[in-house]
Scaffold this active site. Structure first.
Site, PDB file in Angstrom:
ATOM      1  N   GLU A  40     -51.151  72.535 -34.642  1.00 64.26           N
ATOM      2  CA  GLU A  40     -52.605  72.559 -34.744  1.00 64.26           C
ATOM      3  C   GLU A  40     -53.049  72.115 -36.128  1.00 64.26           C
ATOM      4  OE1 GLU A  40     -54.893  76.340 -34.941  1.00 64.26           O
ATOM      5  OE2 GLU A  40     -55.824  75.637 -33.089  1.00 64.26           O
ATOM      6  N   TYR A  51     -60.915  68.408 -35.347  1.00 63.33           N
ATOM      7  CA  TYR A  51     -59.850  69.273 -34.822  1.00 63.33           C
ATOM      8  C   TYR A  51     -58.861  68.454 -34.017  1.00 63.33           C
ATOM      9  CZ  TYR A  51     -57.391  72.827 -32.168  1.00 63.33           C
ATOM     10  OH  TYR A  51     -56.404  73.601 -31.620  1.00 63.33           O
TER      11      TYR A  51
END
Ligand code: ADP
Ligand code: MG
Length: 399
Positions: free
Chosen positions: A206, A118
């Site tokens: 993101e 991530y």
């Protein structure tokens, strides 16, 4: 403003962020043609909606079927899956039960995933700095990781005076467990993402998941970008990516009248001037045991037209069972507001209880106009009184 994954990937690619090859498709035929151009042997057909959790999401008409992100092994399968997804409603954790209709697909080359990580960039309001959030737990919602295993999240704040430095990217790369040439590749990747973030006035970038491939390459497999609306005027290319079909129609209408409107889940519509007063109004409605149907700031210089537009907007929400107008006449005079409220109430043939609390310049005059209107408007003396009255009126209606 949010954009689609494929648009985000295109923007990021322009800054040198490594992303798989792919193309957008609006029909199954287009999807097949993109797939042929990419050449296989594995493709991924991805629903483009402004919500995450698509992979684990399900289509409303086929809740036991496959999700909104599908890995396939032939051009025919690309087309048949595209047909199953296009114009169908996808429900994910982020869309809510109503789901979102898929109108575009992204057909992408299949990646050989070895690790899912991530990487996020956002503005940390506490430090006022662009902050990198990284975790080895890719592919799942970062909020869940933060809740269950906060030790698996690393945060690196970037001083705007120095910009991004080698020590920032190394810290992230090591936290992600990257080694050897991956550390350099990650540094380039993160620097490019940071440049995109700052150049384009992003609120969020993101990448979830950021992957390490079998060959050891680093790639953005998913991409979400969200932009600061107040900076869109200087990023025309970004503004052009807006997809109004993904946005709440009431919020689009509000923007046309320069009203700050956010739809909420309750049944008391609010019309307030000033964001702070609007927040306080919502709080006090909750305090008295009801829920606001919206946040609505009509701004400092609301005209009769704007007040009317605001009324219409509030009433276009079928959940609204009562309206609370809470306006402080500072720049605006209370009599002008009262005239606007009366005219709007007549214009829209108001059918729900309306409580008006006015304070400030010419307040007595304003209240007189409300009283003389002959309309069933309940006048309130202060915020407490106003909230109590509207909550009582709505509860009585419901009973
Ligand atoms: P969402 O977050 O909305 O579910 P993602 O783009 O993250 O959508 O896709 C969900 C999952 O599908 C990813 O975590 C990854 O495992 C897989 N996936 C997505 N794109 C690809 C791709 N190009 N190749 C292989 N697998 C993919
Ligand atoms: Mg994702």
């Amino acid at each position: 403003m949010n954009i689609h994954e494929y648009q985000a990937k295109e923007l990021l690619r322009g800054y040198g962020v490594a992303v798989p090859r792919g193309g957008v498709a609006f029909t199954p035929e287009e999807a097949a043609s993109v797939a042929r151009e990419l050449g296989g042997p594995v493709w991924v057909v991805k629903s483009q909606i402004h919500a995450g959790g698509r992979g684990a999401g399900r289509f409303q008409d086929n809740p036991t079927g496959k999700g909104g992100v599908r890995v396939v092994k032939s051009v025919e399968e690309v087309a048949s899956n595209a047909a199953e997804m296009l114009n169908h409603v996808l429900v994910t954790k982020q869309t809510g039960p109503a789901g979102k209709e898929v109108k575009r697909l992204y057909v992408e080359e299949g990646a050989d995933i070895k690790r899912e990580l991530y990487l996020g960039l956002l503005i940390d309001r506490a430090t006022g700095r662009v902050t990198i959030i990284a975790s080895t737990e890719g592919g799942m919602e970062i909020e869940e990781v933060a809740h269950n295993t906060p030790e698996k999240i690393v945060k690196v704040a970037i001083d705007p005076a120095t910009g991004i430095q080698g020590h920032h990217t190394r810290k992230v790369a090591f936290a992600l467990g990257l080694e050897g040439k991956q550390v350099g590749a990650a540094a380039m990747f993160i620097q490019a993402a940071y440049k995109a973030f700052t150049d384009l006035d992003c609120a969020i970038v993101e990448i979830n998941p950021l992957i390490v491939t079998g060959a050891g390459d680093i790639l953005a497999l998913d991409a979400k970008m969200s932009f600061d609306d107040n900076a869109l005027f200087r990023n025309k290319d970004v503004a052009a990516l807006r997809d109004e079909a993904e946005e709440d129609p009431a919020e689009i209408e509000a923007a046309k009248h320069e009203l700050n409107y956010v739809k909420l889940d309750g049944n008391i519509g609010c019309m307030v001037n000033g964001a702070g007063l609007a927040m306080a109004t919502m709080d006090i409605i909750k305090l008295y045991g009801a829920e606001p149907a919206n946040f609505l700031d009509v701004g400092g210089g609301a005209t009769k037209e704007r007040v009317t537009a605001a009324f219409k907007l509030i009433l276009s929400d079928s959940a609204v069972e009562g309206i609370l107008v809470n306006i402080f006449g500072g720049i605006m005079r209370c009599d002008v507001i009262a005239e606007g409220v009366v005219a709007a109430a007549r214009d829209v043939k108001l059918h729900v209880p309306l409580v008006v609390r006015l304070e400030g310049t010419n307040v007595a005059f304003g209240k007189q106009i409300l009283a003389d209107s002959g309309l069933p408007i309940l006048s309130a003396d202060n915020l407490d009184d106003a909230a109590r009255k509207i909550v009582a009126a709505v509860k009585k209606e419901a009973a």
